[in-house]
Each structure stands twice: as structure tokens, then as C-alpha cells.
Scaffold this active site. Sequence first.
Site, PDB file in Angstrom:
ATOM      1  N   THR A 115      -9.945 -53.177  -5.327  1.00  0.00           N
ATOM      2  CA  THR A 115     -10.691 -53.518  -4.118  1.00  0.00           C
ATOM      3  C   THR A 115     -10.832 -52.194  -3.385  1.00  0.00           C
ATOM      4  O   THR A 115     -10.068 -51.274  -3.652  1.00  0.00           O
ATOM      5  CB  THR A 115      -9.859 -54.517  -3.266  1.00  0.00           C
ATOM      6  OG1 THR A 115      -9.688 -55.721  -4.004  1.00  0.00           O
ATOM      7  CG2 THR A 115     -10.504 -54.850  -1.944  1.00  0.00           C
TER       8      THR A 115
ATOM      9  N   ARG B 210     -14.497 -68.770  -8.499  1.00  0.00           N
ATOM     10  CA  ARG B 210     -13.221 -68.285  -7.951  1.00  0.00           C
ATOM     11  C   ARG B 210     -13.480 -67.459  -6.677  1.00  0.00           C
ATOM     12  O   ARG B 210     -14.439 -66.708  -6.604  1.00  0.00           O
ATOM     13  CB  ARG B 210     -12.530 -67.436  -9.017  1.00  0.00           C
ATOM     14  CG  ARG B 210     -11.171 -66.869  -8.593  1.00  0.00           C
ATOM     15  CD  ARG B 210     -11.229 -65.401  -8.274  1.00  0.00           C
ATOM     16  NE  ARG B 210      -9.939 -64.872  -7.886  1.00  0.00           N
ATOM     17  CZ  ARG B 210      -9.773 -63.647  -7.383  1.00  0.00           C
ATOM     18  NH1 ARG B 210     -10.803 -62.852  -7.242  1.00  0.00           N
ATOM     19  NH2 ARG B 210      -8.578 -63.237  -7.031  1.00  0.00           N
TER      20      ARG B 210
ATOM     21  N   SER C 195     -12.149 -64.697  -3.864  1.00  0.00           N
ATOM     22  CA  SER C 195     -11.238 -63.575  -3.625  1.00  0.00           C
ATOM     23  C   SER C 195     -10.645 -63.634  -2.215  1.00  0.00           C
ATOM     24  O   SER C 195     -11.149 -64.346  -1.353  1.00  0.00           O
ATOM     25  CB  SER C 195     -12.054 -62.295  -3.798  1.00  0.00           C
ATOM     26  OG  SER C 195     -11.489 -61.238  -3.102  1.00  0.00           O
ATOM     27  N   ASP C 196      -9.611 -62.836  -1.991  1.00  0.00           N
ATOM     28  CA  ASP C 196      -9.046 -62.719  -0.638  1.00  0.00           C
ATOM     29  C   ASP C 196      -9.890 -61.829   0.277  1.00  0.00           C
ATOM     30  O   ASP C 196      -9.725 -61.854   1.498  1.00  0.00           O
ATOM     31  CB  ASP C 196      -7.644 -62.090  -0.717  1.00  0.00           C
ATOM     32  CG  ASP C 196      -7.718 -60.674  -1.292  1.00  0.00           C
ATOM     33  OD1 ASP C 196      -8.053 -60.532  -2.481  1.00  0.00           O
ATOM     34  OD2 ASP C 196      -7.488 -59.705  -0.538  1.00  0.00           O
TER      35      ASP C 196
ATOM     36  N   THR D  69      -5.473 -54.860  -0.987  1.00  0.00           N
ATOM     37  CA  THR D  69      -5.949 -54.850  -2.371  1.00  0.00           C
ATOM     38  C   THR D  69      -4.873 -55.505  -3.231  1.00  0.00           C
ATOM     39  O   THR D  69      -3.723 -55.628  -2.810  1.00  0.00           O
ATOM     40  CB  THR D  69      -6.233 -53.414  -2.859  1.00  0.00           C
ATOM     41  OG1 THR D  69      -6.676 -53.474  -4.221  1.00  0.00           O
ATOM     42  CG2 THR D  69      -4.997 -52.517  -2.787  1.00  0.00           C
ATOM     43  N   GLY D  70      -5.257 -55.916  -4.433  1.00  0.00           N
ATOM     44  CA  GLY D  70      -4.288 -56.572  -5.306  1.00  0.00           C
ATOM     45  C   GLY D  70      -4.842 -57.880  -5.824  1.00  0.00           C
ATOM     46  O   GLY D  70      -6.054 -58.091  -5.850  1.00  0.00           O
TER      47      GLY D  70
ATOM     48  N   GLY E  87      -5.905 -61.446  -5.531  1.00  0.00           N
ATOM     49  CA  GLY E  87      -6.344 -62.247  -4.391  1.00  0.00           C
ATOM     50  C   GLY E  87      -5.484 -63.475  -4.140  1.00  0.00           C
ATOM     51  O   GLY E  87      -5.152 -63.794  -2.988  1.00  0.00           O
TER      52      GLY E  87
HETATM   53  N1  GLY Z   1      -8.292 -58.531  -4.234  1.00  0.00           N
HETATM   54  C1  GLY Z   1      -9.418 -58.741  -5.036  1.00  0.00           C
HETATM   55  C2  GLY Z   1      -9.478 -60.036  -5.695  1.00  0.00           C
HETATM   56  O1  GLY Z   1      -8.485 -60.616  -6.064  1.00  0.00           O
HETATM   57  O2  GLY Z   1     -10.555 -60.526  -5.905  1.00  0.00           O
END
Ligand code: GLY
Length: 282
Positions: A157, A185, A187-188, A206-207, A209
Site C-alpha cells: 500500500t 473483497r 481493503s482497509d 499498510t499490510g 487489510g
Molecule cells: N492493505 C491493503 C490491502 O489489504 O488491500
Amino acid sequence: MVQPKLIIHGGFFSESNTDAATKLAKQESMKRIVSLAHAFLLKHSALDTVVYACELLENDPLFNAGTGSQIQSDGSVRMSASIMDGVTRKFSGVINIQDVKNPIRVAEQLMAYDDRVLGGEGATAFARNQGFEHFDVRIPQRIKEWEIKAASQGKGTVGCVALDAAGKLAAATSTGGKGFEMVGRISDSATVAGNFANAHVGISCTGVGEDIVSASLAAAIGIRVTDGMPLDQAYKRSFAELAAYDGFAGAIALTAGGEWYHLDSHPSMVYAFTDGIFLDIF
Ligand code: GLY
């Protein structure tokens, strides 16, 4: 007058089987982008700057946002991006938008509307109505990874938090997602779990989600700081909750007092900070 400061991130080094040359290239790119964005911040607001910094990161195919985004299970790219203005607390974003060069710019346009978070076809249609042209963000490397089913596991991210001369904070975050995810799906990155700002603090994550949402990570850090907890303690508390289920995440933050911080639960996050004099890069 406050000394303008800026922190950016570019996901994790561990994504896409990063070798030494790619690691160096990412660091060079971070250095270039943090310097350009800081020069921009000297003449613009925190809100305008976080969008500008994310646009530069989206345009660099080394990072998993905009050009170079991960490809989903059906062969398409769906991206998510958001902005939060620390002054107004307004949050705007796009979720699973397709075929635009800069999702963060679409999120920026939505700031002016009552309906500020759009998803899927609605987000893409809004972008077209606003004049955003069709742009295929898939690069040959991502197509190759998708063909051999070797994409990274969702650790990428990009994001930025800025503090401007007026003492105002803003945060922006943009992602190409996990790669190979199911269609639909979410994302966060276009939620307050992944991107948060108020008058006290701004945070971009980041990481993975799902892990970030489970910890409400950015919002949890933000609320703890707002309620008076020191930034490092707010991070430690929130990351301890993440550790309970081995959550995979990293987060950058900047406070109204000019304090900055970063932490990752697994090695290792790509980030850069500058106040125009001091530059820290990892
Ligand atoms: N942090 C990005 C995702 O999981 O989509």
C-alpha cells in the site's frame, strides 16, 4: 508558524520477492518523492500535499498502488484509496475502482460531495464523469506474477501524512490490494482502519487489510492519542492487539506537535520522513 513535516510509506520490502536491487530502487524512489512532496508542502495545505505524494507513489510501478497494482483472481485490477482531512474530519474514498491512473485523485474529487465513499462500478462511473480517462495499470511484471500465481500476499500500500505550516494534518492511503483476492473483497485502505486524521494525529497503514480492520488500527491509534496517550504508547497498545492474532501491518503517523512514528509487526516497512532539514529513510 509550524515547521511543515511529512512522512510517506511504500508498503513492505518483503512483497514481490524483493531483491537487493529492488530494495535500493524503492529507497531511492522514496527519497525522491518525500523531497518533492516536502517542497510542495511548503506552498500548499497538508490535504493537497498528501494527495500529491500519493499520486507520485501511485505513478511509480515499484509500489502496489495505481500503476503496478496487484491483479485479482479474475485477472482484473481493483484499487482503493482514501483521504482524511484532520481539520474537517471529512473522509472520502474509492473502493475497488477500475482502470484509472490515480485513484487518490478520484477520492480527492469526492471530498466536495455528500456521498464521499463510492465503490465498484459507481466509483469507476463517477471517475469517468469527472473526466478521468481509461488507464490500464497492469505492468508486465504483475501480469507475469499473476500468470504463475506468484503475487505477494497483500503487503503493499502507499500512504502519506502531512503537517502544514498552519498546523493542520491530513492523511491519504492508496492500494492495489492483496493480489489474487476474490472479486468484491474490500481493503482497509479506504476505511478509517487504514487511514485516519483529526486535529491531533494522522495515520496511514499498510499490510494485510483483514488484519488491519480487525485491529481498527489507524482509528485505534488516533483515538488513543486524542484521549491523551503518548504516541509511542498508543502504537504499542494497538500493535499488541494486532499481535494477539499475528496480524501483519505497519503504520506511519505524525502529530500536530510534530512528533512522528512508525512501527511494523513484521519486517519491514518502507518509509521516509522529512521536515526539510532532517531526512530519515528506511
Ligand atoms: N492493505 C491493503 C490491502 O489489504 O488491500
